[in-house]
Design a protein around this motif. Structure first.
Motif, PDB file in Angstrom:
ATOM      1  N   ILE A  61       0.844  -1.199   0.000  1.00  0.00           N
ATOM      2  CA  ILE A  61       0.000   0.000   0.000  1.00  0.00           C
ATOM      3  C   ILE A  61       0.881   1.251   0.000  1.00  0.00           C
ATOM      4  CG2 ILE A  61      -1.794   1.285   1.239  1.00  0.00           C
ATOM      5  CD1 ILE A  61      -2.700  -1.329   2.478  1.00  0.00           C
ATOM      6  N   HIS A  62       0.593   2.163  -0.917  1.00  0.00           N
ATOM      7  CA  HIS A  62       1.223   3.482  -0.928  1.00  0.00           C
ATOM      8  C   HIS A  62       0.113   4.510  -0.716  1.00  0.00           C
ATOM      9  CE1 HIS A  62       4.866   1.702  -2.774  1.00  0.00           C
ATOM     10  NE2 HIS A  62       4.006   0.966  -3.459  1.00  0.00           N
ATOM     11  N   SER A  63       0.472   5.771  -0.705  1.00  0.00           N
ATOM     12  CA  SER A  63      -0.560   6.804  -0.649  1.00  0.00           C
ATOM     13  C   SER A  63      -0.131   7.994  -1.498  1.00  0.00           C
ATOM     14  CB  SER A  63      -0.816   7.218   0.797  1.00  0.00           C
ATOM     15  OG  SER A  63      -1.919   8.100   0.843  1.00  0.00           O
ATOM     16  N   ILE A 107       4.180  13.294  -2.739  1.00  0.00           N
ATOM     17  CA  ILE A 107       4.844  12.487  -1.726  1.00  0.00           C
ATOM     18  C   ILE A 107       4.058  11.191  -1.545  1.00  0.00           C
ATOM     19  CG2 ILE A 107       5.507  12.451   0.722  1.00  0.00           C
ATOM     20  CD1 ILE A 107       5.259  15.561   0.605  1.00  0.00           C
ATOM     21  N   CYS A 108       4.769  10.110  -1.261  1.00  0.00           N
ATOM     22  CA  CYS A 108       4.071   8.900  -0.837  1.00  0.00           C
ATOM     23  C   CYS A 108       3.792   9.054   0.656  1.00  0.00           C
ATOM     24  CB  CYS A 108       4.901   7.651  -1.087  1.00  0.00           C
ATOM     25  SG  CYS A 108       4.083   6.158  -0.471  1.00  0.00           S
ATOM     26  N   ALA A 109       2.536   8.891   1.042  1.00  0.00           N
ATOM     27  CA  ALA A 109       2.145   9.187   2.417  1.00  0.00           C
ATOM     28  C   ALA A 109       1.730   7.949   3.197  1.00  0.00           C
ATOM     29  CB  ALA A 109       1.017  10.217   2.421  1.00  0.00           C
ATOM     30  N   GLU A 110       2.166   6.776   2.735  1.00  0.00           N
ATOM     31  CA  GLU A 110       1.868   5.555   3.489  1.00  0.00           C
ATOM     32  C   GLU A 110       3.165   4.758   3.556  1.00  0.00           C
ATOM     33  OE1 GLU A 110      -1.290   4.386   4.780  1.00  0.00           O
ATOM     34  OE2 GLU A 110       0.125   3.026   5.738  1.00  0.00           O
ATOM     35  N   TYR A 111       3.565   4.401   4.772  1.00  0.00           N
ATOM     36  CA  TYR A 111       4.846   3.703   4.899  1.00  0.00           C
ATOM     37  C   TYR A 111       4.851   2.426   4.051  1.00  0.00           C
ATOM     38  CZ  TYR A 111       8.949   1.472   6.641  1.00  0.00           C
ATOM     39  OH  TYR A 111      10.174   0.873   6.696  1.00  0.00           O
ATOM     40  N   CYS A 112       5.861   2.326   3.164  1.00  0.00           N
ATOM     41  CA  CYS A 112       5.823   1.248   2.181  1.00  0.00           C
ATOM     42  C   CYS A 112       7.167   0.542   2.058  1.00  0.00           C
ATOM     43  CB  CYS A 112       5.398   1.818   0.830  1.00  0.00           C
ATOM     44  SG  CYS A 112       6.440   3.191   0.276  1.00  0.00           S
ATOM     45  N   GLY A 113       8.039   0.747   3.029  1.00  0.00           N
ATOM     46  CA  GLY A 113       9.334   0.084   2.968  1.00  0.00           C
ATOM     47  C   GLY A 113      10.452   1.062   3.251  1.00  0.00           C
ATOM     48  N   GLN A 153      12.635   2.799   1.678  1.00  0.00           N
ATOM     49  CA  GLN A 153      12.804   4.089   0.993  1.00  0.00           C
ATOM     50  C   GLN A 153      11.491   4.862   0.842  1.00  0.00           C
ATOM     51  OE1 GLN A 153      15.453   5.779   0.212  1.00  0.00           O
ATOM     52  NE2 GLN A 153      16.907   4.248   0.915  1.00  0.00           N
ATOM     53  N   HIS A 154      10.556   4.596   1.724  1.00  0.00           N
ATOM     54  CA  HIS A 154       9.270   5.306   1.686  1.00  0.00           C
ATOM     55  C   HIS A 154       9.455   6.825   1.639  1.00  0.00           C
ATOM     56  CE1 HIS A 154       5.599   7.093   3.196  1.00  0.00           C
ATOM     57  NE2 HIS A 154       6.224   7.453   4.299  1.00  0.00           N
ATOM     58  N   ALA A 155      10.383   7.318   2.454  1.00  0.00           N
ATOM     59  CA  ALA A 155      10.577   8.771   2.525  1.00  0.00           C
ATOM     60  C   ALA A 155      11.117   9.333   1.216  1.00  0.00           C
ATOM     61  CB  ALA A 155      11.521   9.128   3.670  1.00  0.00           C
ATOM     62  N   ASN A 156      11.729   8.472   0.411  1.00  0.00           N
ATOM     63  CA  ASN A 156      12.293   8.923  -0.857  1.00  0.00           C
ATOM     64  C   ASN A 156      11.434   8.512  -2.042  1.00  0.00           C
ATOM     65  OD1 ASN A 156      14.527  10.287   0.107  1.00  0.00           O
ATOM     66  ND2 ASN A 156      15.705   8.391   0.325  1.00  0.00           N
ATOM     67  N   MET A 157      10.148   8.322  -1.803  1.00  0.00           N
ATOM     68  CA  MET A 157       9.249   7.991  -2.899  1.00  0.00           C
ATOM     69  C   MET A 157       8.483   9.258  -3.253  1.00  0.00           C
ATOM     70  SD  MET A 157       6.549   4.889  -3.125  1.00  0.00           S
ATOM     71  CE  MET A 157       5.311   4.850  -4.416  1.00  0.00           C
ATOM     72  N   ARG A 158       9.147  10.092  -4.021  1.00  0.00           N
ATOM     73  CA  ARG A 158       8.595  11.408  -4.340  1.00  0.00           C
ATOM     74  C   ARG A 158       8.282  11.533  -5.822  1.00  0.00           C
ATOM     75  NH1 ARG A 158       9.677  15.890  -0.884  1.00  0.00           N
ATOM     76  NH2 ARG A 158       9.731  15.033   1.182  1.00  0.00           N
TER      77      ARG A 158
HETATM   78 CU1  CUA Z   1       5.239   4.313  -1.229  1.00  0.00          CU
HETATM   79 CU2  CUA Z   1       5.489   5.075   0.984  1.00  0.00          CU
END
Ligand code: CUA
Length: 358
Positions: free
Chosen positions: A161-163, A196-202, A204-209
């Protein structure tokens, strides 16, 4: 409740004031505008309650403080009138807030009217891919849209799941495998807006821009689409030709280039092709590179595609693409990019070729 609300709001405003970060309080379209109106309304209600309650508290502390000759305070037990007031008033207030919130939710979920651009946003671990079903083009890291036009984004994932969140244009909507959520938005004016990806997804979640690039007008958007539909440009120098060969030797397991990779005609609708994450031509695991040089961001939005620092024959020490090719795991640990150790010359050739793919 009021105190928490005000503190939260204050911290939001303070955080939003940090340089360059996108703010939900600086909306650039009707959906984000509607959302921020709800926020301000609730903030004002919370602020009034906060000032009233704290004001009475401070007044009471001073007005009824113990004095040397004061008699003992009257002892009360229960007060029906007061208890009814402090139960009914908050209940009414919460009802009003509920109404405002639900009305806002329905407003932002309305089916858009008029001309609409449709896009499928595919959340990978950890980058965004955008597929335009009408023009059958695919891009990565940048969602290009026209201004003053509704954009209907179908949200797709076949992993976790991403956001999807573009603070200045639209609130968060989850990207859930097996469940096609849709998010609509409209941008009022041209520009670039951070997503921004707003759902923790692994890891590199913070770098999913990503960014939303709003073109100057609708014509420019159509021109961009036509350019993206074309096959890749041919190499115009020996260095670029060497880069093309390196691509064919090293990168084709994951990346397609239309007109170069055999039997590859571009990515296809991910909601059909990529439901089972098999490596097939229409659904290669990496971003399509046919128009790589036209992108503003690379590496899942972590790096600017700073073409001016990546000129053939020039010093590549500040070229982000060269940094990425040199050691992708250093830039973004845990990502899927696997590449053999490349010599300086190889990197120069690959940079020259990829940046020439406008
Ligand atoms: Cu994709 Cu967090």
């Amino acid at each position: 409740l009021a105190l928490t609300g005000v503190l939260l709001a204050l911290s939001t405003i303070l955080l939003a004031a940090c340089g360059g970060s996108p703010s939900t309080l600086d909306p650039a379209g009707p959906i984000a505008g509607r959302e921020s109106n709800v926020f301000w309304l609730l903030l004002i209600i919370a602020a009034i309650i906060f000032v009233g309650v704290e004001g009475m508290l401070i007044y009471s502390i001073f007005r009824f403080r113990e004095r040397p000759d004061s008699p003992p305070a009257p002892q009360w037990h229960g007060n029906l009138k007061v208890e009814i007031i402090w139960t009914v008033l908050p209940a009414i207030l919460l009802g009003v807030i509920l109404f405002i919130t639900i009305q806002g939710l329905f407003d932002v979920a309305k089916e858009p009217e008029g001309k609409t651009v449709e896009v499928t946003a595919y959340g990978h671990q950890w980058w965004w891919e955008f597929y335009y079903p009408d023009s059958k083009i695919t891009t990565a890291d940048s969602l290009v849209v026209p201004p003053n036009t509704w954009v209907k984004v179908k949200l797709f994932s076949n992993n976790v799941i991403h956001s999807f969140w573009v603070p200045q244009l639209t609130g968060k909507t989850d990207v859930v495998p097996g469940h096609d959520n849709v998010r609509t938005f409209k941008a009022d004016k041209p520009g670039r807006y951070t997503g921004i990806c707003a759902e923790y997804c692994g890891v590199q979640h913070a770098n999913m821009r990503f960014d939303v690039v709003v073109t100057d007008n609708f014509d420019k958007f159509q021109t961009w689409q036509r350019e993206q539909q074309a096959a890749a440009a041919n190499p115009s120098s020996d260095l670029q030709a060497k880069g093309k060969q390196l691509y064919l030797d090293q990168c084709t397991t994951c990346h397609g280039i239309v007109g170069v990779l055999e039997n590859y005609t571009g990515k296809e609708d991910p909601t059909v092709q990529c439901v089972n994450p098999e490596k097939q031509n229409g659904c290669l695991i990496g971003p399509d590179l046919t128009h790589f040089g036209s992108r503003k961001l690379i590496a899942g939005g972590v790096l600017e595609n700073n073409v001016d620092q990546c000129q053939p024959g020039g010093d590549l020490s500040n070229c982000n693409l060269a940094k990425w090719l040199q050691d992708p795991q250093k830039v973004k640990p845990g990502n899927d990019m696997v590449i053999g150790q490349l010599s300086k010359d190889d990197i120069a050739a690959l940079v020259a070729y990829l940046e020439s793919l406008k």
